[in-house]
Design a protein around this motif. Sequence first.
Motif, short mmCIF file in Angstrom:
data_model
loop_
_atom_site.label_atom_id
_atom_site.label_comp_id
_atom_site.label_asym_id
_atom_site.label_seq_id
_atom_site.Cartn_x
_atom_site.Cartn_y
_atom_site.Cartn_z
N LYS A 80 0.95 -1.18 0.12
CA LYS A 80 -0.02 0.01 -0.02
C LYS A 80 0.82 1.18 0.03
O LYS A 80 2.11 1.35 0.50
N PRO A 81 0.26 2.33 -0.53
CA PRO A 81 0.99 3.52 -0.31
C PRO A 81 1.03 4.19 1.02
O PRO A 81 0.01 4.06 1.75
N VAL A 82 2.17 4.72 1.29
CA VAL A 82 2.11 5.31 2.72
C VAL A 82 1.19 6.69 3.06
O VAL A 82 0.50 6.72 4.03
N GLN A 83 1.36 7.32 1.97
CA GLN A 83 0.24 8.44 1.81
C GLN A 83 -0.43 8.58 0.47
O GLN A 83 -0.06 7.90 -0.54
N ARG A 84 -1.44 8.82 0.56
CA ARG A 84 -2.42 8.65 -0.57
C ARG A 84 -2.53 9.67 -1.55
O ARG A 84 -2.81 9.51 -2.90
N GLU A 85 -2.03 10.77 -1.18
CA GLU A 85 -1.89 11.96 -2.21
C GLU A 85 -0.74 13.14 -1.87
O GLU A 85 -0.71 13.24 -0.54
N VAL A 86 -0.30 13.55 -2.57
CA VAL A 86 0.47 14.74 -2.57
C VAL A 86 0.21 16.11 -3.23
O VAL A 86 -0.36 15.74 -4.66
N GLU A 87 0.29 17.07 -2.84
CA GLU A 87 0.05 18.54 -3.93
C GLU A 87 1.56 18.89 -4.04
O GLU A 87 2.19 19.27 -2.90
N LEU A 88 2.12 19.20 -5.22
CA LEU A 88 3.27 19.77 -5.45
C LEU A 88 3.28 20.78 -6.74
O LEU A 88 2.38 20.68 -7.74
N ARG A 89 4.21 21.48 -6.83
CA ARG A 89 4.48 22.48 -8.02
C ARG A 89 4.88 21.69 -9.16
O ARG A 89 5.94 20.64 -9.01
N ILE A 90 4.53 21.98 -10.11
CA ILE A 90 4.89 21.16 -11.62
C ILE A 90 6.27 21.54 -11.58
O ILE A 90 6.86 22.69 -11.79
N GLY A 91 7.39 20.50 -11.73
CA GLY A 91 8.55 20.58 -11.85
C GLY A 91 9.35 20.11 -10.69
O GLY A 91 10.60 20.04 -10.60
N GLU A 92 8.50 20.13 -9.42
CA GLU A 92 9.10 20.21 -8.23
C GLU A 92 9.35 18.76 -7.98
O GLU A 92 8.56 17.84 -8.20
N THR A 93 10.39 18.25 -7.30
CA THR A 93 10.59 16.96 -7.20
C THR A 93 10.01 16.31 -5.70
O THR A 93 10.03 17.08 -4.86
N ALA A 94 9.41 15.22 -5.80
CA ALA A 94 8.63 14.79 -4.52
C ALA A 94 9.40 13.23 -4.26
O ALA A 94 9.80 12.52 -5.16
N LEU A 95 9.18 12.71 -2.99
CA LEU A 95 9.57 11.72 -2.55
C LEU A 95 8.38 11.00 -1.76
O LEU A 95 8.15 11.65 -0.68
N VAL A 96 8.10 10.00 -2.05
CA VAL A 96 6.79 9.07 -1.65
C VAL A 96 7.56 7.70 -1.30
O VAL A 96 8.36 7.36 -1.77
N PHE A 97 6.69 6.95 -0.26
CA PHE A 97 6.91 5.70 0.04
C PHE A 97 5.67 4.72 -0.32
O PHE A 97 4.58 5.20 0.00
N TYR A 98 6.02 3.54 -0.54
CA TYR A 98 4.89 2.55 -0.43
C TYR A 98 5.53 1.50 0.46
O TYR A 98 6.93 1.21 0.73
N GLU A 99 4.49 0.77 1.40
CA GLU A 99 5.10 -0.04 2.28
C GLU A 99 4.62 -1.54 1.81
O GLU A 99 3.39 -1.66 1.25
#
Length: 204
Positions: A80-99
């Motif tokens: 499952k994903p650790v977080q269901r959604e994120v909001e970010l600026r277009i071009g901005e790098t995001a780091l998310v996790f799945y468990e």
Amino acid sequence: MKIFPRLTGKNRTAAQAAGVVLLMGSLAWASVPFYDWFCRVTGFGGTTSVALGDSEVILDQIIKVRFDGSLSRDMPWTFKPVQREVELRIGETALVFYEAHNPLDVPIAGQASYNVTPYEAGGFFDKIECFCFTQQVLAPGETVLMPVSFYVDPAIVNDREGRFVHTITLSYTFFEIDVPSDYVQAAADATALTPAPQTAIDTY
């Protein structure tokens, strides 16, 4: 132009049939890597792109990315994903996790397939690092957090269809695969090096 001009009758027919089978087999084999390459280049079918680093441009425009995880029918993990959604600026790098968790008492290997929806966003969803790039092996009872690093390419705002995308869903499905032979060998070596428990001798 005749194929196999020196052959006649049944021999020519048999040779032509064998040639057709060989050609079709070669095309079928080549179609897999070609299709994969085509999807990665065009984003066809929601296939994402791979980036070598962060985007050089970051816009003020916000986009929402949702995450989904599922398992094939015979895959025993939980995922499952650790977080269901994120909001970010277009071009901005995001780091998310799945468990992921392996509840069994034997190691289980898995490989993740993935896509994004809407499909128009596929070619603009750039992954920098992802657990889906390699096979994953979980030891008995092991739980891991698996990272995904990505950004949405700013070019999406100039695309005829992509500019209307405000929410992207990134989906993964894990399939069970054979445990790699090097993992099996490493586990066997570790077991062989583990000293056997010694029986205590009582002295009086």
